[in-house]
Design a protein around this motif. Structure first.
Motif, short mmCIF file in Angstrom:
data_model
loop_
_atom_site.label_atom_id
_atom_site.label_comp_id
_atom_site.label_asym_id
_atom_site.label_seq_id
_atom_site.Cartn_x
_atom_site.Cartn_y
_atom_site.Cartn_z
N TRP A 171 0.89 -1.38 -0.23
CA TRP A 171 0.30 -0.05 -0.03
C TRP A 171 0.78 1.17 -0.27
CZ3 TRP A 171 -5.45 1.20 -1.10
CH2 TRP A 171 -5.32 2.05 -1.30
N ILE A 172 0.63 2.24 -0.74
CA ILE A 172 1.83 2.96 -1.33
C ILE A 172 1.59 4.35 -0.71
CG2 ILE A 172 3.01 4.72 -3.05
CD1 ILE A 172 2.53 2.71 -5.13
N SER A 173 2.01 4.53 0.19
CA SER A 173 1.72 5.76 0.99
C SER A 173 2.77 6.80 1.66
CB SER A 173 1.84 5.20 3.45
OG SER A 173 1.14 3.99 2.84
N PRO A 174 2.22 8.31 0.58
CA PRO A 174 3.45 9.23 0.73
C PRO A 174 3.04 10.00 1.45
CG PRO A 174 2.53 9.00 -1.53
CD PRO A 174 1.70 7.66 -1.03
N THR A 175 3.40 10.96 2.30
CA THR A 175 3.38 12.25 2.73
C THR A 175 2.23 13.53 1.79
OG1 THR A 175 5.41 12.76 3.63
CG2 THR A 175 4.44 14.36 3.53
N GLY A 176 1.24 13.30 2.58
CA GLY A 176 0.29 13.81 2.29
C GLY A 176 -1.35 13.19 2.46
N ASN A 195 -3.29 14.79 0.18
CA ASN A 195 -2.59 15.72 -0.69
C ASN A 195 -1.18 15.52 -1.47
OD1 ASN A 195 -4.49 17.64 0.61
ND2 ASN A 195 -3.73 17.67 2.58
N PHE A 196 -1.64 15.26 -2.78
CA PHE A 196 -0.83 14.33 -3.33
C PHE A 196 -1.40 14.00 -4.92
CE2 PHE A 196 -0.92 10.07 -0.91
CZ PHE A 196 -1.58 9.45 -1.78
N ASP A 197 -0.62 13.98 -6.29
CA ASP A 197 -0.94 13.99 -7.62
C ASP A 197 -0.75 12.67 -7.65
OD1 ASP A 197 -1.42 13.78 -9.66
OD2 ASP A 197 -0.19 16.13 -10.18
N VAL A 198 -1.78 11.89 -7.58
CA VAL A 198 -0.89 10.59 -8.00
C VAL A 198 0.05 10.83 -9.48
CG1 VAL A 198 -2.99 9.19 -7.11
CG2 VAL A 198 -3.52 10.45 -9.16
N GLU A 199 -0.04 11.01 -10.21
CA GLU A 199 0.62 11.35 -11.72
C GLU A 199 1.89 11.35 -10.94
OE1 GLU A 199 0.23 11.29 -14.72
OE2 GLU A 199 -2.36 10.88 -14.39
N ASN A 200 2.24 11.91 -10.01
CA ASN A 200 3.64 12.24 -9.66
C ASN A 200 4.16 11.50 -9.25
OD1 ASN A 200 3.91 14.53 -10.67
ND2 ASN A 200 3.36 16.07 -9.30
N VAL A 201 3.21 10.78 -7.59
CA VAL A 201 3.62 9.90 -7.16
C VAL A 201 3.71 8.31 -6.69
CG1 VAL A 201 3.78 12.03 -5.40
CG2 VAL A 201 1.57 10.08 -4.96
N PHE A 202 2.75 7.62 -7.54
CA PHE A 202 2.36 6.65 -7.92
C PHE A 202 3.21 6.00 -9.05
CE2 PHE A 202 -1.90 6.43 -5.46
CZ PHE A 202 -1.24 6.88 -4.57
N SER A 247 -6.63 10.45 -5.76
CA SER A 247 -6.17 11.75 -4.65
C SER A 247 -7.60 12.49 -4.46
CB SER A 247 -5.43 11.52 -4.51
OG SER A 247 -4.43 13.37 -5.30
N LEU A 248 -7.97 12.99 -3.58
CA LEU A 248 -8.53 14.48 -3.15
C LEU A 248 -8.01 15.31 -3.44
CD1 LEU A 248 -9.77 14.50 0.88
CD2 LEU A 248 -10.93 14.38 -1.55
N GLU A 249 -7.14 15.38 -3.39
CA GLU A 249 -6.34 17.11 -4.04
C GLU A 249 -6.99 16.42 -5.63
OE1 GLU A 249 -2.33 17.60 -3.35
OE2 GLU A 249 -1.99 17.99 -5.60
N LYS A 250 -6.76 15.83 -5.90
CA LYS A 250 -7.19 15.38 -7.78
C LYS A 250 -8.41 15.53 -7.76
CE LYS A 250 -6.48 12.47 -11.71
NZ LYS A 250 -6.18 11.67 -12.24
#
Ligand code: BT5
Length: 264
Positions: free
Chosen positions: A66-71, A152-159, A169-172
């Motif tokens: 489960w990918i779990s970045p900051t945000g 709070n992150f952009d899936v395009e950048n972090v996934f 994500s909610l941000e998206k």
């Protein structure tokens, strides 16, 4: 807006009786579920929550990553219900429903529930739930309900590439950053509410509402389970939380474990 969690604000105005009255926080942890299970074996009380800004080894079902970045919002709740293991399994639906409702109310999103443990927006996964129980025979010693919400992150950048098409994500979806602490409190309040309803009135009211948001019902689906793939129409989710599937040869099957994808 900062994507960092402000620990001091997690309990500000929190309207719960037990959930989140005790909160443990870490900037980085392997998995909040793992941490919560350890605490529960040492006697942590019902309602204790552990939360982390990032997880290095966040886990889904079957030990999947489960990918779990900051945000994101990554937390686990310890419960000690006086229920049988069969009933306890249904807590996954309680948590999924809580997230679905809160995201609808706070952000006016058309969230959907997907069997058994997902919350989707526009067909993409925004939240996953992992409920794990510790039992002795028929006695449930404790349950850890882990909730992961992409915020709070952009899936395009972090996934990674394969997840960009199936996750969001909610941000998206909302087009801005949102207050993590406020979302966390709303989720805990709704979780407590629905948990109490479940304990008092049983699974039926939870399931009926969960099904109202289940966009996959009535659709052609493919289910990947431990014994392989099956195709059919998702007819229902029944009183035990099983997916009721009408296979292409017309037979009806109840499925207890698996992943559903909706076919075009
Ligand atoms: C889940 O498993 O959906 C349960 C996820 C539970 C995560 C929370 S975070 C707090 C607590 N601590 C933990 O260690 N876990 C819980 P499953 O249905 O098995 O889905 C896993 C699959 O979702 C992976 O194989 C990926 O394909 C996909 N995935 C991984 N990270 C994701 C993400 N952040 N958002 C959407 N999909 C993701």
């Amino acid at each position: 807006m900062s994507t960092k969690l402000n620990v001091n604000q997690l309990q500000d105005g929190l309207c719960t009786r037990r959930f989140g009255r005790s909160i443990l926080f870490s900037r980085e942890v392997d998995s909040t579920n793992k941490w919560a299970k350890e605490l529960a074996t040492y006697g942590a009380s019902e309602g204790t929550v552990v939360i982390a800004e990032t997880q290095t080894k966040g886990r889904g079902r079957l030990d999947r990553e489960w990918i779990s970045p900051t945000g994101g919002l990554w937390f686990s709740l310890i419960l000690r219900p006086n229920l049988s293991p069969t009933e306890t399994v249904k807590l996954t639906f309680v948590a999924g429903l809580a997230v679905t409702k809160v995201l609808r109310e706070m952000f006016d999103l058309k969230t959907e529930t997907k069997w058994p443990n997902d919350v989707l927006v526009n067909g993409r996964k925004i939240c996953g739930v992992l409920a794990e129980m510790n039992t002795t025979g028929e006695t449930v010693n404790f349950v850890v309900v882990g909730v992961g919400v992409n915020v709070n992150f952009d899936v395009e950048n972090v996934f990674p590439e394969q997840l960009k098409k199936v996750a969001t994500s909610l941000e998206k979806e909302v087009g801005r950053k949102v207050k993590l602490e406020k979302l966390f409190r709303a989720l805990l309040e709704r979780l407590e509410n629905l948990y109490e309803l479940f304990i008092k009135e049983g699974f039926n009211p939870i399931l009926e509402e969960w099904k109202n948001y289940a966009g996959f019902l009535g659709c052609k689906v493919e289910v990947t389970g431990p014994t392989g793939k099956m195709s059919g129409v998702a007819l229902d989710v029944d009183y035990e939380g099983a997916l009721v599937l009408r296979l292409e040869d017309g037979t009806v099957k109840r499925v207890f474990v698996g992943d559903v994808s909706v076919r075009a």
